[in-house]
Design a protein around this motif. Sequence first.
Motif, PDB file in Angstrom:
ATOM      1  N   ILE A 428     -43.006 -70.977  30.764  1.00  0.00           N
ATOM      2  CA  ILE A 428     -42.855 -69.631  31.317  1.00  0.00           C
ATOM      3  C   ILE A 428     -42.164 -68.739  30.299  1.00  0.00           C
ATOM      4  CG2 ILE A 428     -41.870 -68.295  33.223  1.00  0.00           C
ATOM      5  CD1 ILE A 428     -41.763 -71.053  34.764  1.00  0.00           C
ATOM      6  N   GLN A 429     -42.705 -67.533  30.106  1.00  0.00           N
ATOM      7  CA  GLN A 429     -42.154 -66.586  29.138  1.00  0.00           C
ATOM      8  C   GLN A 429     -41.710 -65.314  29.852  1.00  0.00           C
ATOM      9  OE1 GLN A 429     -45.312 -65.947  26.285  1.00  0.00           O
ATOM     10  NE2 GLN A 429     -45.051 -67.963  25.365  1.00  0.00           N
ATOM     11  N   TYR A 430     -40.552 -64.792  29.452  1.00  0.00           N
ATOM     12  CA  TYR A 430     -40.030 -63.556  30.054  1.00  0.00           C
ATOM     13  C   TYR A 430     -39.506 -62.636  28.964  1.00  0.00           C
ATOM     14  CZ  TYR A 430     -36.920 -60.374  32.622  1.00  0.00           C
ATOM     15  OH  TYR A 430     -36.295 -59.256  33.126  1.00  0.00           O
ATOM     16  N   ASP A 431     -39.996 -61.400  28.943  1.00  0.00           N
ATOM     17  CA  ASP A 431     -39.494 -60.331  28.080  1.00  0.00           C
ATOM     18  C   ASP A 431     -39.211 -59.110  28.941  1.00  0.00           C
ATOM     19  OD1 ASP A 431     -40.527 -60.088  24.671  1.00  0.00           O
ATOM     20  OD2 ASP A 431     -40.173 -61.938  25.794  1.00  0.00           O
ATOM     21  N   HIS A 432     -38.336 -58.249  28.464  1.00  0.00           N
ATOM     22  CA  HIS A 432     -38.066 -57.007  29.189  1.00  0.00           C
ATOM     23  C   HIS A 432     -37.761 -55.909  28.181  1.00  0.00           C
ATOM     24  CE1 HIS A 432     -36.457 -54.229  32.217  1.00  0.00           C
ATOM     25  NE2 HIS A 432     -37.026 -55.010  33.119  1.00  0.00           N
ATOM     26  N   GLN A 433     -38.032 -54.662  28.575  1.00  0.00           N
ATOM     27  CA  GLN A 433     -37.733 -53.530  27.698  1.00  0.00           C
ATOM     28  C   GLN A 433     -36.247 -53.173  27.701  1.00  0.00           C
ATOM     29  OE1 GLN A 433     -40.080 -49.967  27.723  1.00  0.00           O
ATOM     30  NE2 GLN A 433     -41.770 -50.937  28.831  1.00  0.00           N
ATOM     31  N   LYS A 434     -35.567 -53.411  28.825  1.00  0.00           N
ATOM     32  CA  LYS A 434     -34.209 -52.906  29.011  1.00  0.00           C
ATOM     33  C   LYS A 434     -33.170 -53.928  28.565  1.00  0.00           C
ATOM     34  CE  LYS A 434     -31.168 -50.971  32.583  1.00  0.00           C
ATOM     35  NZ  LYS A 434     -31.039 -50.661  34.036  1.00  0.00           N
ATOM     36  N   THR A 435     -32.147 -53.466  27.856  1.00  0.00           N
ATOM     37  CA  THR A 435     -31.052 -54.331  27.423  1.00  0.00           C
ATOM     38  C   THR A 435     -30.283 -54.842  28.645  1.00  0.00           C
ATOM     39  OG1 THR A 435     -30.812 -53.198  25.311  1.00  0.00           O
ATOM     40  CG2 THR A 435     -28.902 -54.426  26.107  1.00  0.00           C
ATOM     41  N   ASN A 436     -29.992 -56.133  28.649  1.00  0.00           N
ATOM     42  CA  ASN A 436     -29.142 -56.715  29.672  1.00  0.00           C
ATOM     43  C   ASN A 436     -27.701 -56.684  29.182  1.00  0.00           C
ATOM     44  OD1 ASN A 436     -27.679 -59.463  30.566  1.00  0.00           O
ATOM     45  ND2 ASN A 436     -28.988 -58.756  32.236  1.00  0.00           N
ATOM     46  N   ARG A 437     -26.823 -56.086  29.959  1.00  0.00           N
ATOM     47  CA  ARG A 437     -25.446 -55.882  29.507  1.00  0.00           C
ATOM     48  C   ARG A 437     -24.736 -57.202  29.268  1.00  0.00           C
ATOM     49  NH1 ARG A 437     -20.646 -55.018  31.866  1.00  0.00           N
ATOM     50  NH2 ARG A 437     -21.505 -55.232  33.968  1.00  0.00           N
ATOM     51  N   GLY A 438     -25.035 -58.225  30.088  1.00  0.00           N
ATOM     52  CA  GLY A 438     -24.375 -59.516  29.927  1.00  0.00           C
ATOM     53  C   GLY A 438     -24.793 -60.244  28.669  1.00  0.00           C
ATOM     54  N   LEU A 439     -26.037 -60.033  28.232  1.00  0.00           N
ATOM     55  CA  LEU A 439     -26.529 -60.661  27.008  1.00  0.00           C
ATOM     56  C   LEU A 439     -26.247 -59.798  25.786  1.00  0.00           C
ATOM     57  CD1 LEU A 439     -30.042 -61.968  28.202  1.00  0.00           C
ATOM     58  CD2 LEU A 439     -27.904 -63.263  28.019  1.00  0.00           C
ATOM     59  N   GLY A 440     -26.106 -58.486  26.009  1.00  0.00           N
ATOM     60  CA  GLY A 440     -25.895 -57.573  24.892  1.00  0.00           C
ATOM     61  C   GLY A 440     -27.152 -57.319  24.097  1.00  0.00           C
ATOM     62  N   ARG A 441     -28.293 -57.595  24.669  1.00  0.00           N
ATOM     63  CA  ARG A 441     -29.557 -57.420  23.963  1.00  0.00           C
ATOM     64  C   ARG A 441     -30.697 -57.417  24.986  1.00  0.00           C
ATOM     65  NH1 ARG A 441     -30.246 -61.091  19.726  1.00  0.00           N
ATOM     66  NH2 ARG A 441     -32.483 -60.786  19.882  1.00  0.00           N
ATOM     67  N   VAL A 442     -31.882 -57.056  24.516  1.00  0.00           N
ATOM     68  CA  VAL A 442     -33.076 -57.146  25.347  1.00  0.00           C
ATOM     69  C   VAL A 442     -33.373 -58.624  25.582  1.00  0.00           C
ATOM     70  CG1 VAL A 442     -35.551 -56.720  25.422  1.00  0.00           C
ATOM     71  CG2 VAL A 442     -34.025 -54.954  24.555  1.00  0.00           C
ATOM     72  N   PRO A 443     -33.536 -59.047  26.837  1.00  0.00           N
ATOM     73  CA  PRO A 443     -33.749 -60.475  27.088  1.00  0.00           C
ATOM     74  C   PRO A 443     -35.141 -60.951  26.703  1.00  0.00           C
ATOM     75  CG  PRO A 443     -33.799 -59.246  29.145  1.00  0.00           C
ATOM     76  CD  PRO A 443     -33.419 -58.267  28.077  1.00  0.00           C
ATOM     77  N   ARG A 444     -35.173 -62.083  26.040  1.00  0.00           N
ATOM     78  CA  ARG A 444     -36.407 -62.847  25.817  1.00  0.00           C
ATOM     79  C   ARG A 444     -36.062 -64.292  26.156  1.00  0.00           C
ATOM     80  NH1 ARG A 444     -39.896 -62.073  20.568  1.00  0.00           N
ATOM     81  NH2 ARG A 444     -40.804 -60.476  21.952  1.00  0.00           N
ATOM     82  N   ILE A 445     -36.664 -64.811  27.232  1.00  0.00           N
ATOM     83  CA  ILE A 445     -36.317 -66.128  27.770  1.00  0.00           C
ATOM     84  C   ILE A 445     -37.572 -66.973  27.865  1.00  0.00           C
ATOM     85  CG2 ILE A 445     -35.186 -67.363  29.656  1.00  0.00           C
ATOM     86  CD1 ILE A 445     -34.012 -64.644  30.557  1.00  0.00           C
ATOM     87  N   HIS A 446     -37.552 -68.146  27.247  1.00  0.00           N
ATOM     88  CA  HIS A 446     -38.653 -69.098  27.381  1.00  0.00           C
ATOM     89  C   HIS A 446     -38.142 -70.311  28.154  1.00  0.00           C
ATOM     90  CE1 HIS A 446     -41.632 -67.655  24.056  1.00  0.00           C
ATOM     91  NE2 HIS A 446     -41.217 -66.675  24.843  1.00  0.00           N
TER      92      HIS A 446
END
Length: 514
Positions: A428-446
């Motif tokens: 499963i792959q997940y990308d998002h345009q919006k920065t996540n404040r907890g990660l400090g970056r745009v999330p990309r999760i595999h």
Amino acid sequence: MPKRPDFVLFMTDQHRADFLGCAGHPVLKTPNIDAIAATGTVWDRFYVASPVCMPNRASFMTCRVPSSHGVRANGIPLDKRHVTFVELLRDAGYKTALIGKSHLQTFSGKPPMLEAPETRTGFHRASGKLSQAVRHDLETYLAEDPGRTSYDTPLPFYGFDHVELVTRHGDACGGNYRDWLLERAPDADRLLGAENQLPHDYVCPQAIRTALPEELYSTRYIAERASAWLAQNADDEQPFFLMVSFPDPHHPFNPPGRYWDMYDPADMPIPAVFEANDWNPPAHVASVLEDRETGRANPGSFAVLGTYAQEVREARALTCGMISMIDDAVGQVRAQAKAKDAVTIFTTDHGDHLGDHRMLFKGPAAYEELTRVPFIWSDPQADGHGRTAEIGQTHDIGTTVLERARVEPAIGMQGRSLLSGGREAAFIQYDHQKTNRGLGRVPRIHTLRTADWRLSMFEGIAWGELYHLRDDPGEFHNLWDSPLHARQRAELMEMLVRQELAHVDRVPLPTAQA
């Protein structure tokens, strides 16, 4: 050659796997969808390719993962260079139709959140087609754009010969539905939106008691138009593939008429997280909860939102109302399709937190409530039915349809036919345009999901997630740093790397020897 089967595929939007009668929901009644399950196979471990609308719908159509077809996040239209399984059916002689939601192209009209990097002082940056590493014309893909005044969609549309579109959500839907609505109620705008809603005492964000009557709601339109298309083609010997796609039960929560109070919020079970005193949410989730508690969050947006117990009860009750309306629509369409004896399929594009992990809507995580979705396959010609614990994914649906229709998949399609069994694991792959404040970056999760484990890795983040789902089905206890589970983590990371390798694109094929 024996006659190829007809297909009717029902797709909902943002619909959890456990919100069906046949999935064991304690309150919700879905007799028409349950009837499909009673004559088919229910997949209890069926997962998305991405827990977001556009990426997963593109995976459904192309039988490929987001990193291969390019729709990594919402806001990227599916490039028409990618072959869809519907195009292959059409090429093999099938009549193809889409009634309802497509969302293969953008329909919000809002500018992107992801900004291009700044040009460094003293450097030249190319413009136009040279500004990105791949040339494209995606800005011209406007078939679903809300600014259109006519929805005579150029055909074929990703392989569909007949298209009647419904765009957006709630009672604000557009597309061909909008034209249909205004023909029946020229003053319909006075019935739409929160500003015109009927009185109620719900406190849940985006609980809108629409003044639009049931007979004018988008779900009823889709049922009417799909039934009409089936009736028009009842005597045609040409095989068909019909996709019936509902924009509900996606928020806003606004089931019309009797569906609003069909279910009592007091009857809705509260998620275990509200009694889990030892849960320590990971950073990307903790920031969502904190944003709601401190007033940073916008409860009116489509973004994931922290929530509270009473809101969850109401959101779940209203979601059940929307699903019951869909179930009635499924019954109407199935009654028309019975004469054709079609293979019937039911699925959705992704799930909804609906209070699990104290969140509403979707993102920014890979929890089961987002990634596990309904999948029912009912074939009148197949032997046996029941439930299976094998693993399947959204990009397997099209290749399974092709297998049943005796059509070879395009070279490079990454789905597998579920007629031959399931997968070792879901990828499963997940990308998002919006920065996540907890990660400090745009999330990309595999993510890798096996029968018992879920492992997720984040781009640019030193930690990850590891859950033993047999012992911890709520995904509360992250074992990533547990010394006792270091070997298991290493084995799953190796499996994830092998999945990454297996999904590296193999097309275009070589044109010659070098």
